[in-house]
Design an enzyme around this catalytic site. Structure first.
Site, PDB file in Angstrom:
ATOM      1  N   HIS A  24       0.842  -1.202   0.000  1.00  0.00           N
ATOM      2  CA  HIS A  24       0.000   0.000   0.000  1.00  0.00           C
ATOM      3  C   HIS A  24       0.877   1.251   0.000  1.00  0.00           C
ATOM      4  N   ASP A  62       7.407  20.400 -27.147  1.00  0.00           N
ATOM      5  CA  ASP A  62       7.272  19.084 -26.510  1.00  0.00           C
ATOM      6  C   ASP A  62       8.279  19.045 -25.368  1.00  0.00           C
ATOM      7  N   TRP A 122       7.034   0.156   3.986  1.00  0.00           N
ATOM      8  CA  TRP A 122       7.583   0.833   2.810  1.00  0.00           C
ATOM      9  C   TRP A 122       8.950   1.414   3.102  1.00  0.00           C
ATOM     10  N   SER A 172      13.602   5.230 -13.884  1.00  0.00           N
ATOM     11  CA  SER A 172      12.502   5.927 -14.551  1.00  0.00           C
ATOM     12  C   SER A 172      12.329   7.334 -13.987  1.00  0.00           C
ATOM     13  N   SER A 173      12.337   7.454 -12.676  1.00  0.00           N
ATOM     14  CA  SER A 173      12.154   8.774 -12.069  1.00  0.00           C
ATOM     15  C   SER A 173      13.273   9.716 -12.449  1.00  0.00           C
ATOM     16  N   HIS A 183      13.104  11.772   3.221  1.00  0.00           N
ATOM     17  CA  HIS A 183      12.495  13.037   3.548  1.00  0.00           C
ATOM     18  C   HIS A 183      12.324  13.949   2.336  1.00  0.00           C
ATOM     19  N   GLU A 193      11.907  12.990  -0.467  1.00  0.00           N
ATOM     20  CA  GLU A 193      10.825  12.322  -1.188  1.00  0.00           C
ATOM     21  C   GLU A 193       9.453  12.864  -0.783  1.00  0.00           C
ATOM     22  N   TYR A 224       8.728  15.787   0.129  1.00  0.00           N
ATOM     23  CA  TYR A 224       8.520  17.091  -0.504  1.00  0.00           C
ATOM     24  C   TYR A 224       8.356  16.952  -2.002  1.00  0.00           C
ATOM     25  N   SER A 241      -1.564  26.946  -6.230  1.00  0.00           N
ATOM     26  CA  SER A 241      -1.365  28.372  -6.479  1.00  0.00           C
ATOM     27  C   SER A 241      -2.132  28.800  -7.727  1.00  0.00           C
ATOM     28  N   HIS A 280      14.728  13.318  11.553  1.00  0.00           N
ATOM     29  CA  HIS A 280      13.540  13.458  12.400  1.00  0.00           C
ATOM     30  C   HIS A 280      12.654  12.215  12.325  1.00  0.00           C
ATOM     31  N   HIS A 281      12.983  11.300  11.404  1.00  0.00           N
ATOM     32  CA  HIS A 281      12.260  10.024  11.399  1.00  0.00           C
ATOM     33  C   HIS A 281      12.920   9.025  12.334  1.00  0.00           C
ATOM     34  N   THR A 293       6.970  27.177   4.626  1.00  0.00           N
ATOM     35  CA  THR A 293       5.664  26.604   4.315  1.00  0.00           C
ATOM     36  C   THR A 293       4.558  27.543   4.764  1.00  0.00           C
ATOM     37  N   LYS A 327       3.875  30.179   2.321  1.00  0.00           N
ATOM     38  CA  LYS A 327       3.008  29.758   1.216  1.00  0.00           C
ATOM     39  C   LYS A 327       1.538  29.812   1.632  1.00  0.00           C
ATOM     40  N   ARG A 330       1.524   1.949  15.027  1.00  0.00           N
ATOM     41  CA  ARG A 330       1.178   1.651  13.644  1.00  0.00           C
ATOM     42  C   ARG A 330       1.664   0.254  13.267  1.00  0.00           C
TER      43      ARG A 330
HETATM   44  C1  HEA Z   1       0.064   8.859  -1.221  1.00  0.00           C
HETATM   45  C2  HEA Z   1       0.078   7.977  -0.357  1.00  0.00           C
HETATM   46  C3  HEA Z   1      -1.067   7.337   0.342  1.00  0.00           C
HETATM   47  C4  HEA Z   1      -2.420   7.360   0.101  1.00  0.00           C
HETATM   48  C5  HEA Z   1      -3.157   8.069  -0.996  1.00  0.00           C
HETATM   49  C6  HEA Z   1      -3.019   6.540   1.109  1.00  0.00           C
HETATM   50  C7  HEA Z   1      -4.390   6.310   1.195  1.00  0.00           C
HETATM   51  C8  HEA Z   1      -4.990   5.602   2.225  1.00  0.00           C
HETATM   52  N1  HEA Z   1      -4.358   4.980   3.278  1.00  0.00           N
HETATM   53 FE1  HEA Z   1      -2.362   4.862   3.543  1.00  0.00          FE
HETATM   54  N2  HEA Z   1      -0.355   4.730   3.826  1.00  0.00           N
HETATM   55  C9  HEA Z   1       0.599   5.354   3.081  1.00  0.00           C
HETATM   56  C10 HEA Z   1       0.400   6.204   2.007  1.00  0.00           C
HETATM   57  C11 HEA Z   1      -0.859   6.494   1.480  1.00  0.00           C
HETATM   58  N3  HEA Z   1      -2.053   6.026   1.943  1.00  0.00           N
HETATM   59  C12 HEA Z   1       1.908   5.026   3.566  1.00  0.00           C
HETATM   60  C13 HEA Z   1       3.236   5.509   3.021  1.00  0.00           C
HETATM   61  C14 HEA Z   1       1.703   4.169   4.649  1.00  0.00           C
HETATM   62  C15 HEA Z   1       2.758   3.534   5.550  1.00  0.00           C
HETATM   63  C16 HEA Z   1       3.014   2.131   5.132  1.00  0.00           C
HETATM   64  C17 HEA Z   1       3.941   1.494   6.075  1.00  0.00           C
HETATM   65  O1  HEA Z   1       3.677   1.478   7.277  1.00  0.00           O
HETATM   66  O2  HEA Z   1       4.980   0.994   5.613  1.00  0.00           O
HETATM   67  C18 HEA Z   1       0.272   4.018   4.799  1.00  0.00           C
HETATM   68  C19 HEA Z   1      -0.329   3.265   5.796  1.00  0.00           C
HETATM   69  C20 HEA Z   1      -1.694   3.229   6.033  1.00  0.00           C
HETATM   70  C21 HEA Z   1      -2.307   2.714   7.207  1.00  0.00           C
HETATM   71  C22 HEA Z   1      -1.569   2.198   8.425  1.00  0.00           C
HETATM   72  C23 HEA Z   1      -1.350   0.760   8.392  1.00  0.00           C
HETATM   73  C24 HEA Z   1      -0.603   0.338   9.595  1.00  0.00           C
HETATM   74  O3  HEA Z   1       0.280   1.062  10.064  1.00  0.00           O
HETATM   75  O4  HEA Z   1      -0.894  -0.753  10.077  1.00  0.00           O
HETATM   76  C25 HEA Z   1      -3.669   2.837   7.061  1.00  0.00           C
HETATM   77  C26 HEA Z   1      -4.661   2.438   8.057  1.00  0.00           C
HETATM   78  O5  HEA Z   1      -5.693   2.937   8.129  1.00  0.00           O
HETATM   79  C27 HEA Z   1      -3.879   3.446   5.779  1.00  0.00           C
HETATM   80  C28 HEA Z   1      -5.126   3.765   5.242  1.00  0.00           C
HETATM   81  C29 HEA Z   1      -5.319   4.457   4.070  1.00  0.00           C
HETATM   82  C30 HEA Z   1      -6.635   4.725   3.511  1.00  0.00           C
HETATM   83  C31 HEA Z   1      -7.925   4.299   4.096  1.00  0.00           C
HETATM   84  C32 HEA Z   1      -6.412   5.443   2.359  1.00  0.00           C
HETATM   85  C33 HEA Z   1      -7.472   5.937   1.429  1.00  0.00           C
HETATM   86  O6  HEA Z   1      -7.245   7.277   1.126  1.00  0.00           O
HETATM   87  C34 HEA Z   1      -7.498   5.089   0.205  1.00  0.00           C
HETATM   88  C35 HEA Z   1      -8.647   5.415  -0.662  1.00  0.00           C
HETATM   89  C36 HEA Z   1      -9.169   4.183  -1.334  1.00  0.00           C
HETATM   90  C37 HEA Z   1      -9.246   4.036  -2.633  1.00  0.00           C
HETATM   91  C38 HEA Z   1      -8.753   5.076  -3.520  1.00  0.00           C
HETATM   92  C39 HEA Z   1      -9.771   2.809  -3.249  1.00  0.00           C
HETATM   93  C40 HEA Z   1     -10.800   3.103  -4.294  1.00  0.00           C
HETATM   94  C41 HEA Z   1     -11.238   1.920  -4.996  1.00  0.00           C
HETATM   95  C42 HEA Z   1     -12.097   0.995  -4.593  1.00  0.00           C
HETATM   96  C43 HEA Z   1     -12.675   0.932  -3.238  1.00  0.00           C
HETATM   97  C44 HEA Z   1     -12.560  -0.004  -5.527  1.00  0.00           C
HETATM   98  C45 HEA Z   1     -12.130  -1.381  -5.227  1.00  0.00           C
HETATM   99  C46 HEA Z   1     -10.977  -1.820  -5.987  1.00  0.00           C
HETATM  100  C47 HEA Z   1     -10.761  -1.899  -7.319  1.00  0.00           C
HETATM  101  C48 HEA Z   1     -11.636  -1.361  -8.367  1.00  0.00           C
HETATM  102  C49 HEA Z   1      -9.531  -2.587  -7.805  1.00  0.00           C
HETATM  103  N4  HEA Z   1      -2.662   3.680   5.174  1.00  0.00           N
HETATM  104  C1  HEA Z   2       3.642  15.113   1.431  1.00  0.00           C
HETATM  105  C2  HEA Z   2       4.222  14.571   2.393  1.00  0.00           C
HETATM  106  C3  HEA Z   2       4.692  15.205   3.668  1.00  0.00           C
HETATM  107  C4  HEA Z   2       4.849  16.527   4.026  1.00  0.00           C
HETATM  108  C5  HEA Z   2       4.599  17.750   3.209  1.00  0.00           C
HETATM  109  C6  HEA Z   2       5.323  16.509   5.384  1.00  0.00           C
HETATM  110  C7  HEA Z   2       5.631  17.673   6.104  1.00  0.00           C
HETATM  111  C8  HEA Z   2       6.209  17.683   7.359  1.00  0.00           C
HETATM  112  N1  HEA Z   2       6.484  16.589   8.132  1.00  0.00           N
HETATM  113 FE1  HEA Z   2       6.047  14.671   7.665  1.00  0.00          FE
HETATM  114  N2  HEA Z   2       5.892  12.725   7.102  1.00  0.00           N
HETATM  115  C9  HEA Z   2       5.433  12.260   5.894  1.00  0.00           C
HETATM  116  C10 HEA Z   2       5.033  13.021   4.825  1.00  0.00           C
HETATM  117  C11 HEA Z   2       5.074  14.408   4.807  1.00  0.00           C
HETATM  118  N3  HEA Z   2       5.438  15.221   5.839  1.00  0.00           N
HETATM  119  C12 HEA Z   2       5.414  10.831   5.872  1.00  0.00           C
HETATM  120  C13 HEA Z   2       4.988   9.944   4.720  1.00  0.00           C
HETATM  121  C14 HEA Z   2       5.876  10.419   7.121  1.00  0.00           C
HETATM  122  C15 HEA Z   2       5.986   9.015   7.676  1.00  0.00           C
HETATM  123  C16 HEA Z   2       6.989   8.166   7.054  1.00  0.00           C
HETATM  124  C17 HEA Z   2       6.970   6.801   7.667  1.00  0.00           C
HETATM  125  O1  HEA Z   2       7.522   6.644   8.759  1.00  0.00           O
HETATM  126  O2  HEA Z   2       6.360   5.890   7.068  1.00  0.00           O
HETATM  127  C18 HEA Z   2       6.186  11.640   7.859  1.00  0.00           C
HETATM  128  C19 HEA Z   2       6.705  11.644   9.147  1.00  0.00           C
HETATM  129  C20 HEA Z   2       7.147  12.776   9.783  1.00  0.00           C
HETATM  130  C21 HEA Z   2       7.929  12.766  10.977  1.00  0.00           C
HETATM  131  C22 HEA Z   2       8.432  11.519  11.717  1.00  0.00           C
HETATM  132  C23 HEA Z   2       7.450  11.103  12.723  1.00  0.00           C
HETATM  133  C24 HEA Z   2       7.838   9.846  13.370  1.00  0.00           C
HETATM  134  O3  HEA Z   2       7.937   8.826  12.710  1.00  0.00           O
HETATM  135  O4  HEA Z   2       8.018   9.878  14.587  1.00  0.00           O
HETATM  136  C25 HEA Z   2       8.164  14.070  11.320  1.00  0.00           C
HETATM  137  C26 HEA Z   2       8.953  14.512  12.499  1.00  0.00           C
HETATM  138  O5  HEA Z   2       9.459  15.547  12.568  1.00  0.00           O
HETATM  139  C27 HEA Z   2       7.532  14.881  10.307  1.00  0.00           C
HETATM  140  C28 HEA Z   2       7.560  16.272  10.293  1.00  0.00           C
HETATM  141  C29 HEA Z   2       7.074  17.048   9.242  1.00  0.00           C
HETATM  142  C30 HEA Z   2       7.166  18.499   9.233  1.00  0.00           C
HETATM  143  C31 HEA Z   2       7.717  19.381  10.295  1.00  0.00           C
HETATM  144  C32 HEA Z   2       6.628  18.894   8.035  1.00  0.00           C
HETATM  145  C33 HEA Z   2       6.552  20.304   7.522  1.00  0.00           C
HETATM  146  O6  HEA Z   2       6.971  20.406   6.191  1.00  0.00           O
HETATM  147  C34 HEA Z   2       5.157  20.867   7.657  1.00  0.00           C
HETATM  148  C35 HEA Z   2       5.152  22.351   7.478  1.00  0.00           C
HETATM  149  C36 HEA Z   2       3.775  22.930   7.474  1.00  0.00           C
HETATM  150  C37 HEA Z   2       3.184  23.610   8.469  1.00  0.00           C
HETATM  151  C38 HEA Z   2       3.845  23.827   9.768  1.00  0.00           C
HETATM  152  C39 HEA Z   2       1.795  24.125   8.329  1.00  0.00           C
HETATM  153  C40 HEA Z   2       1.633  25.457   7.664  1.00  0.00           C
HETATM  154  C41 HEA Z   2       2.366  26.556   8.321  1.00  0.00           C
HETATM  155  C42 HEA Z   2       1.797  27.650   8.886  1.00  0.00           C
HETATM  156  C43 HEA Z   2       0.352  27.884   8.900  1.00  0.00           C
HETATM  157  C44 HEA Z   2       2.730  28.665   9.426  1.00  0.00           C
HETATM  158  C45 HEA Z   2       2.702  28.918  10.863  1.00  0.00           C
HETATM  159  C46 HEA Z   2       3.220  27.788  11.620  1.00  0.00           C
HETATM  160  C47 HEA Z   2       4.044  27.823  12.659  1.00  0.00           C
HETATM  161  C48 HEA Z   2       4.816  29.018  13.093  1.00  0.00           C
HETATM  162  C49 HEA Z   2       4.209  26.625  13.504  1.00  0.00           C
HETATM  163  N4  HEA Z   2       6.927  14.086   9.399  1.00  0.00           N
HETATM  164 CU   LIG Z   3      10.440  13.741   6.954  1.00  0.00          CU
END
Ligand code: HEA
Ligand code: HEA
Ligand SMILES: [Cu+2]
Ligand code: CUA
Lengths: 527, 304, 366
Positions: free
Chosen positions: A78, A107, A143, A171-172, A255, A257, A259, A270, A304-305, A330, A333, A452
């Site tokens: 997933h 293009d 993942w 590819s990326s 990380h 990634e 962004y 925007s 921070h992870h 951020t 923005k 989790r």
């Molecule tokens: C972009 C990234 C992305 C997106 C979009 C989502 C979308 C969703 N995720 Fe995601 N999720 C992750 C990235 C994402 N996740 C990542 C990185 C993890 C961590 C994995 C890890 O721990 O290693 C995670 C883990 C994670 C967990 C935690 C699992 C765990 O720690 O045990 C859960 C639990 O609720 C969850 C739920 C969902 C749900 C309900 C959605 C929903 O938004 C999904 C919406 C559903 C659909 C879009 C389906 C639509 C289609 C149908 C229902 C039709 C049926 C099927 C066919 C036609 C084939 N996700």
């Molecule tokens: C699109 C993806 C995305 C984005 C944009 C971010 C944005 C940020 N993330 Fe997130 N993060 C993930 C995707 C993302 N993260 C994923 C996938 C994981 C889990 C990975 C895994 O373990 O599987 C994760 C996990 C993760 C962790 C690790 C948690 C843990 O495992 O214990 C932390 C810890 O610092 C963190 C921090 C942040 C911070 C500080 C930002 C900042 O960039 C956010 C900045 C934005 C704001 C703060 C809001 C707007 C600001 C204002 C309105 C201004 C005023 C605010 C202040 C003065 C406070 N993220």
């Molecule tokens: Cu991070």
């Protein structure tokens, strides 16, 4: 084999080729964009279906429908599929469609390589998905594939996983190089860097991030391969290595990634907010600087992870402060978007609804991210559902909503038809409610102490998990509506004008709808 | 194809063939590696097939590009795209190496000392409880679990001192590779000044030096395995040593092949003009890049 | 089905926030959490109220002619500087608390905690006590065959016992993959990294039972290796230590006893259910492709020497770890159990293994 060499002198200015080969052999940025978008949507459904399995299993305490072993495979796939198959290709598809049109290029710079970047993906994901049927099952280590769970203790399919990551990375990288080169080299005369639409800027920065970090991921999986099969000990203390080394390398990629998955969204939002506010975007240049700062900072916050792995105190403090710093650009923005709307002349078509929801919900996700950055508090949050809630808030109503907004916003340009506004709004409201019902309670579950990656949990977490599952089903099934709306629009509907939205600005709105197969064969004049 | 100045190629089969070749290649590679201990496994054939089709596709693809080039289809702008493309590709390779160098720095300065009880994060206890006999040295001679031990420090790949300098292969390798960078540079100058003969000869010398380098590297590996007992299995020193030098060696081969192809194009097909030879230039950039990586390797893997 | 929903009454709609914890540190962390939470709420409210005001007041209908401004330097500088100051206000107390948590000096009692797939080992370094804590929830509860108990998935067969008011230092490490030892009430979450030791410490004033979990994905049963710590008064603790010592002595005596196959098998079954089922499954079938079946295994049926060796040394590079930390009696009985069950005795040589065999195996190695 000489038949392979095309003769390109014959026909001039033609439309697309007929039949399936149009898609297989294409070098057209619009075709490739379309391919990317459909591919990513397919992956979104597959990854989403896995999420449905996850949520069904978590509906109640006790093991319900799958075994723990399979549950782990589901979360791994997933996460991987949503990130590498859903969000990233969707953004690349949008870049393909839009970047050349926005900068007045005929293009992408390297059209054949462009097609190669795309076609690697279906094969890569075929390999990844086929691992479900292999002996020992699919990758089951999350993942983030931390060693040694992903090395010594991994199922045999890990080898396939490693190579599939290799080619996905290739590819990326190729896709990103293409974008960079296109933007640097193919702008129409007059499109200066600080005149580029923000989506183009966001992609220039994203592409730079991709080229910088995808190879690092490739390095990480290569070391895994060596550890598993060739006796090295990078991630094995017994041989002098360190499992934590893996995490450093992974998150150095990981990380930036995240962004990569949000910067293009910033660009999209925007544009949309500007258009539907009928008012020039507030603070264009600060938007650009903010994205650049976010990108640069993203290289120095990876640990921070890893606050709980036992880093030295100085490292913890450094990474905490650096991470928190990202809130400043951020925030700029977010404030700019709000200021753009302020005293604008707003209407709320579907793209705007998604964009507004993006700003609100992404900010919520960002703020919880900020909380995660506070080390002592992260000791309590880390690896709980609080983190899951955080990243789904930035990814689902963040990245995914921005993609949907983009589709609604530009689909009239792509297909020549307007989408059905009523259905679009319905889709929005279902998604909006669904996403919040799914992920908001996960904050509670996490704070209450549910880790989790648990297939089963103790009783105090039961209520909110059930709510979350119900929300997930609602959200999931609403996406079938999205599929329906898109198909309906592609097949027919009210014809779109070339301007489409009265507040829209930019080169792409100067060409007909649907955009002709080749646009800007001779560069447009921009002042 | 568009009527504009920028050449947009027509439909092409190469990309999807290439993608499919990569698919075969990695499927073959994965199943071969997974079946290494099974003598009856046929997986390797898929791997060979993948290689074959990859090279064929590349061959025809590049032939096509060269033809288009000779037909004058590519504008200066397109050439600029190649220049940018190659530059960013090399940057991505830099980051690939960065991962391995990062691993080396990390284990040398942090992990190994921690294992031996230096530093914070409970390191002292780590050493006492888990690896009582381990000492922090670089190269690591005896691994923490006492599992492997290759012979002696002076027999590692490190700088052996002036007395033995002449017998020290890495130094010869450095000399060889650095001079190849010089020769390729002068070949380039030759080409620019329209001196085809100078170009061919110097490029030939460069390719020859590349071969020598690979040969010496092979000899070094043989020494390591046969006499020093330094192998992939010798703990973290062997891991980083072989990973870095091996990955670099692989790049030398790639770069050497590229240069050899350029040589063949010049000698047999008379390609390249004094003002227009990006194919060669790209290969030579790559070569300089490989060279710079070696200097880093020499410094961090061998000397320090 | 419905009957099993009953325990859901124990579920908690009001479990919305972090628990405050019971130590100074965990209180401090809780305060920090609330501080940053309210700051975030305030920021959210501020930003969103401006936004919703625009959405309400600046629609095309109410404001047909949009304003023209698109920059304002003073404003932009303000909203760069102010957030920066807010961040500092959050980071300073956080750093202070962190420094306290990072105290790395020895405790009054030092306990080495080792994560295994999927259980925790606790070794009291001063008192020479060592035991494993396994999940004690019944499989039938997990598979919804019987109602779930109150402490479903958060109960173990042996609790960690520590005295109140003493500084306890945990030395956390792992034997196979990375685990993470989390006890929310102490605000301790430390990853257990194989080959490295991490430290954490606590002083608990209040006796009681505190529950936590493994928080790093560690394979199949990651969700099934809880942590339970029992804090008791000093005298109770001393008594517990004495008891543990006596138990160890009794166990040693058992080694020399004469064992019948029957005794070994029945004892072995318990040990099997705790230590081996996770992988080799209840009926010894294993899981195809990952965990080999013991039923019908050639080694288990016919190769007593190798069987002992596998248990003592583990299998390099596989999930099968050494079990040499089990006592001689436990090892002998679990091996005997596997050799006697599932038809192995009938199809194989049917030999049993007695504690003496294990002692002999250990002998020449010393
Ligand atoms: C972009 C990234 C992305 C997106 C979009 C989502 C979308 C969703 N995720 Fe995601 N999720 C992750 C990235 C994402 N996740 C990542 C990185 C993890 C961590 C994995 C890890 O721990 O290693 C995670 C883990 C994670 C967990 C935690 C699992 C765990 O720690 O045990 C859960 C639990 O609720 C969850 C739920 C969902 C749900 C309900 C959605 C929903 O938004 C999904 C919406 C559903 C659909 C879009 C389906 C639509 C289609 C149908 C229902 C039709 C049926 C099927 C066919 C036609 C084939 N996700
Ligand atoms: C699109 C993806 C995305 C984005 C944009 C971010 C944005 C940020 N993330 Fe997130 N993060 C993930 C995707 C993302 N993260 C994923 C996938 C994981 C889990 C990975 C895994 O373990 O599987 C994760 C996990 C993760 C962790 C690790 C948690 C843990 O495992 O214990 C932390 C810890 O610092 C963190 C921090 C942040 C911070 C500080 C930002 C900042 O960039 C956010 C900045 C934005 C704001 C703060 C809001 C707007 C600001 C204002 C309105 C201004 C005023 C605010 C202040 C003065 C406070 N993220
Ligand atoms: Cu991070
Ligand atoms: Cu042990 Cu998770």
């Amino acid at each position: 084999m000489s038949a392979v060499i095309e003769n390109h002198h014959e026909d001039h200015d033609h439309g697309p080729a007929k039949g399936i080969t149009r898609w297989l052999y294409t070098t057209n940025h619009k075709d490739i964009g379309t391919l990317y978008l459909w591919f990513s949507f397919a992956m979104f459904l597959i990854g989403g279906a896995m999420a449905m399995i996850i949520r069904a299993e978590l509906f109640q305490p006790g093991m319900q429908i799958v075994e723990p072993e399979f549950y782990n495979q589901m979360i791994t796939l997933h996460g991987l599929i949503m990130i590498f198959g859903g969000v990233m290709p969707a953004f690349v598809g949008l870049a393909n469609w839009l970047v050349p049109m926005m900068i007045g290029a005929p293009d992408m710079a390297l059209p054949r390589m462009n097609n190669l970047s795309f076609w690697i993906l279906p094969f890569a994901f075929l390999i990844l998905l086929s691992s479900l049927f292999m002996e020992g099952g699919a990758p089951n280590f999350g993942w983030t594939f931390y060693a040694p769970l992903s090395t010594t203790y991994a199922p045999p399919s890990v080898t396939f996983f490693i190579f599939s990551v290799h080619i996905m990375g290739a590819s990326s990288i190729m896709g990103a190089i293409n974008v960079v080169v296109t933007i640097m080299n193919m702008r129409a005369p007059g499109v200066g860097l600080m005149k580029m639409p923000l989506f183009v800027w966001s992609w220039l920065i994203t592409a730079y991030l991709l080229i910088a970090v995808m190879p690092v991921l490739a390095g990480a999986v290569t070391m895994m391969l060596m550890d598993i099969h060739f006796g090295t000990s990078f991630f094995n203390a017994a041989g002098g290595g360190d499992p934590v080394l893996f995490q450093h390398i992974f998150w150095f990629f990981g990380h930036p990634e995240v962004y990569i998955m949000i910067l293009p969204a910033f660009g999209i939002v925007s544009h949309i907010i500007e258009t539907f506010s009928r008012k020039q975007l507030f603070g264009y240049s600060s938007m650009v600087w903010a994205m650049l700062s976010i990108a640069i900072l993203s290289f120095v916050v990876w640990a921070h992870h890893m606050f709980t792995v036992g880093l030295p105190l100085a490292a913890e403090i450094f990474f905490m402060w650096a991470t928190m710093l990202i809130a400043v650009p951020t925030g700029v923005k977010v404030f700019n978007w709000v200021a753009t709307m302020f005293r604008g002349s707003l209407t709320f078509e579907t793209p705007m609804l998604f964009a507004i929801a993006f700003v609100v919900l992404f900010t919520i996700g960002g703020l919880s991210g900020l909380m995660l950055a506070i080390v002592p508090a992260d000791f309590q949050y880390h690896d709980t559902y609080f983190v899951v809630a955080h990243f789904h808030y930035v990814l689902v109503p963040g990245a995914i909503f921005s993609i949907m907004a983009a589709v609604y916003y530009w689909i009239p340009k792509w297909s020549g038809n307007m989408y059905d506004e009523r259905l679009g709004k319905l889709h929005f409201w279902l998604s909006f409610v669904g996403v919040n019902v799914t992920f908001f309670p996960q904050h509670f579950i996490g704070l209450a102490g549910m880790p989790r990656r648990y297939p089963d949990y103790s009783l105090q977490f039961a209520d909110w998990n059930m709510v979350s599952s119900v929300g997930a089903f609602l959200f999931g099934f609403s996406q079938l509506l999205f599929l329906f709306i898109v198909l309906k629009t592609v097949m027919g509907g009210k014809k779109a004008t070339s301007q489409v939205w009265d507040g829209a600005r930019g080169l792409e709105w100067t060409v007909a709808s649907p955009a002709p197969y080749h646009t800007f064969s001779t560069p447009p004049k921009v002042d | 194809m568009s009527g504009g100045s920028y050449y947009v190629p027509d439909q092409s089969r190469f990309p999807i063939f290439m993608a499919f070749s990569l698919f075969l290649l990695v499927m073959g590679a994965s199943s071969t590696i997974n079946n290494l201990d099974d003598p009856n496994s046929n997986s390797a054939y898929i791997l060979y097939l993948g290689f074959a089709s990859l090279f064929l596709t590349l061959f025809f693809w590049f032939r096509q590009v060269i033809k288009e080039h000779l037909a004058g289809l590519d504008s200066n702008q397109l050439k600029q795209s190649y220049v940018y493309g190659m530059a960013w590709f090399i940057f991505s390779e830099v980051m690939f190496f960065a991962a391995f160098f990062g691993a080396l720095f990390y284990v040398r300065t942090l992990a190994v000392p921690w294992l031996a009880g230096e530093g914070s994060k409970g390191a002292a206890i780590t050493a006492i409880e888990l690896w009582p006999a381990f000492e922090s040295t670089w190269p690591v001679i005896t691994t923490p679990d006492n599992g492997v031990e290759y012979e002696l420090a002076e027999k590692s790949m490190a700088w052996p001192g002036w007395d033995h300098a002449l017998k020290w292969l890495p130094m010869w390798n450095t000399i060889v590779l650095l001079s190849s960078s010089v020769t390729v540079h002068f070949a380039h100058l030759g080409l620019k000044s329209g001196n085809r003969k100078k170009f061919n000869v110097l490029l030939g010398v460069t390719v020859f030096l590349a071969l020598i380098f690979v040969g010496l590297q092979a000899a070094e590996y043989y020494e390591a395995y046969a006499h020093y007992g330094l192998t992939l299995n010798s703990g973290i020193y062997g891991s980083t040593f072989f990973m870095l030098t091996g990955f670099h060696g692989f790049h030398v081969m790639m770069g050497g092949i590229m240069l050899a192809i350029m040589l063949a194009r010049s000698v047999f097909a008379g390609h390249f003009e004094d003002h227009d030879h990006f194919g060669f230039e790209a290969a030579s950039w790559y070569w300089h890049f490989v060279d710079v990586v070696w200097v880093m390797l020499f410094l961090f893997v061998y000397i320090l | 089905m419905l009957t099993f929903v009953a325990p859901m009454a124990k579920a908690d709609w009001f479990a919305l926030n972090m628990t405050r914890g019971i130590t100074d540190i965990s209180n401090e962390v809780f305060e920090l959490h609330m501080l940053i939470f309210w700051i975030c709420v305030a920021i959210g409210v501020a930003v969103f109220s401006v936004m919703f005001y625009s959405i309400y007041a600046h629609t095309k209908k109410k404001n047909p002619v949009p304003a023209k401004f698109h920059e304002n330097h003073k404003l932009e500088i303000a909203w760069t500087i102010i957030p920066f100051l807010i961040l500092i206000a959050m980071a300073v107390p956080a750093s202070k608390t962190l420094v306290k948590i990072y105290d790395d000096t020895a405790g009054d009692i030092n306990i080495q905690v080792t994560g295994y797939q999927w259980k925790w080992q606790y070794q009291y370094l001063e008192d020479d006590i060592s035991f494993f804590a396994n999940l004690s929830t019944d499989l039938d509860e997990i598979y919804n065959l019987v109602p779930k108990g109150e402490n479903y998935l958060q109960e173990v067969d042996e609790m960690v016992v520590i005295p109140a008011g003493k500084k306890i230092r945990f030395l956390i490490t792992a034997n196979d993959v990375i685990h993470s030892w989390w006890l929310p009430a102490f605000a301790i979450k430390q990853d257990a990294i194989p080959g490295f030791v991490n430290t954490a410490w606590t002083i608990v004033e209040e006796p009681g039972i505190y529950r936590g979990r493994c928080t790093e994905l560690c394979g199949k049963n990651h969700g099934f290796m809880p942590i339970v710590v029992k804090v008791v008064e000093q005298d109770e603790y001393d008594e517990w230590v004495l008891n543990k010592r006596n138990e160890a002595i009794k166990l040693a005596e058992l080694t020399t006893k004469d064992w019948t196959a029957q005794e070994l098998v029945s004892r072995g079954q318990e040990i099997y259910d705790v230590n081996c089922v996770a992988c080799h499954q209840v009926s010894g079938q294993g899981i195809t492709g990952i965990f080999p079946a013991l039923a019908g295994s050639d080694i288990v049926m016919n190769d007593k020497e190798r069987n002992i060796e596998i248990l003592m040394e583990g299998v390099q590079g596989a999930a099968m770890n050494s079990f040499s930390y089990l006592s001689e009696v436990e090892l002998a009985s679990v091996i005997t159990y596997t050799r006697q069950s599932w038809g192995n005795a009938e199809k194989g040589d049917g030999e049993i293994v007695i504690p003496k065999d294990i002692v002999d195996y250990k002998e020449p190695k010393i």
